[in-house]
Scaffold this active site. Sequence first.
Site, short mmCIF file in Angstrom:
data_model
loop_
_atom_site.label_atom_id
_atom_site.label_comp_id
_atom_site.label_asym_id
_atom_site.label_seq_id
_atom_site.Cartn_x
_atom_site.Cartn_y
_atom_site.Cartn_z
N ASP A 140 0.86 -1.18 0.00
CA ASP A 140 0.00 0.00 0.00
C ASP A 140 0.90 1.23 0.00
O ASP A 140 1.64 1.47 0.96
CB ASP A 140 -0.91 0.00 1.24
CG ASP A 140 -2.04 1.01 1.16
OD1 ASP A 140 -1.88 2.03 0.46
OD2 ASP A 140 -3.08 0.80 1.81
N ARG A 142 -0.21 4.41 -0.30
CA ARG A 142 -0.97 5.63 -0.05
C ARG A 142 -0.43 6.42 1.14
O ARG A 142 -0.12 5.86 2.18
CB ARG A 142 -2.44 5.29 0.18
CG ARG A 142 -3.15 4.82 -1.06
CD ARG A 142 -4.58 4.39 -0.77
NE ARG A 142 -4.62 3.24 0.14
CZ ARG A 142 -5.74 2.73 0.61
NH1 ARG A 142 -6.90 3.26 0.27
NH2 ARG A 142 -5.71 1.68 1.42
#
Length: 215
Positions: A140, A142
């Site tokens: 991930d 983000r």
Amino acid sequence: MNKARITSTTVSASVRTRVKVPIHLRSSHQRFEAEMVTFSGLCDTGEHLAIVFEPLSSSPHVRVHSECLTGDVFGSALCDCGEQLDEAITMLGKLGGILLYLRQEGRGIGLYNKLDAYDLQISQGLDTYAANQAINFPEDMRDFRVAAEMLQALGIFEISLVTNNPDKISQLERSGISVKHVLQTGVFVNSTNHRYLRTKIDKHHHTINLGEELQ
């Protein structure tokens, strides 16, 4: 716009443009009045968008939603993103609040790479996180610091966050946003996305209650 929670936090981002845009939710034929807000000076180059639904409380409801073209636009059954977006618009349209739409396709890897990862999930049985790693990306990528910057530019420093992702809570709080309340999103499970949701629970501790497992 609520400005009651101004603190000593330095705000580097600023509002660029505000535009009134009526929103017609196709899934339920509901219509809401909203203001779309763009920004300058954010910590990355994404064209992130805040959608503001009045009235705003002192701790407004906020949904941080990462872009998912396949789910948001085309209704992909491999995830629950489109349903979560519709739920958020309906809730915020009725209660007031802010939808932060972040251009973070595929947990930050981009659309083409996400589809490459989808291919590995289908052809090799990898889960959504392992597929990202198989094409040489982190699970991930983000960074929700940009969401905090957007809120701060709007004069918002305390919120009620709509999420089932504990990473969003911790990143926002580290970036100067006080999360006063957490409201879980709905559970949108089907036979196609069940494994995807189970993986989010098992690997990243999302608070998703699948109830009785699908057979």
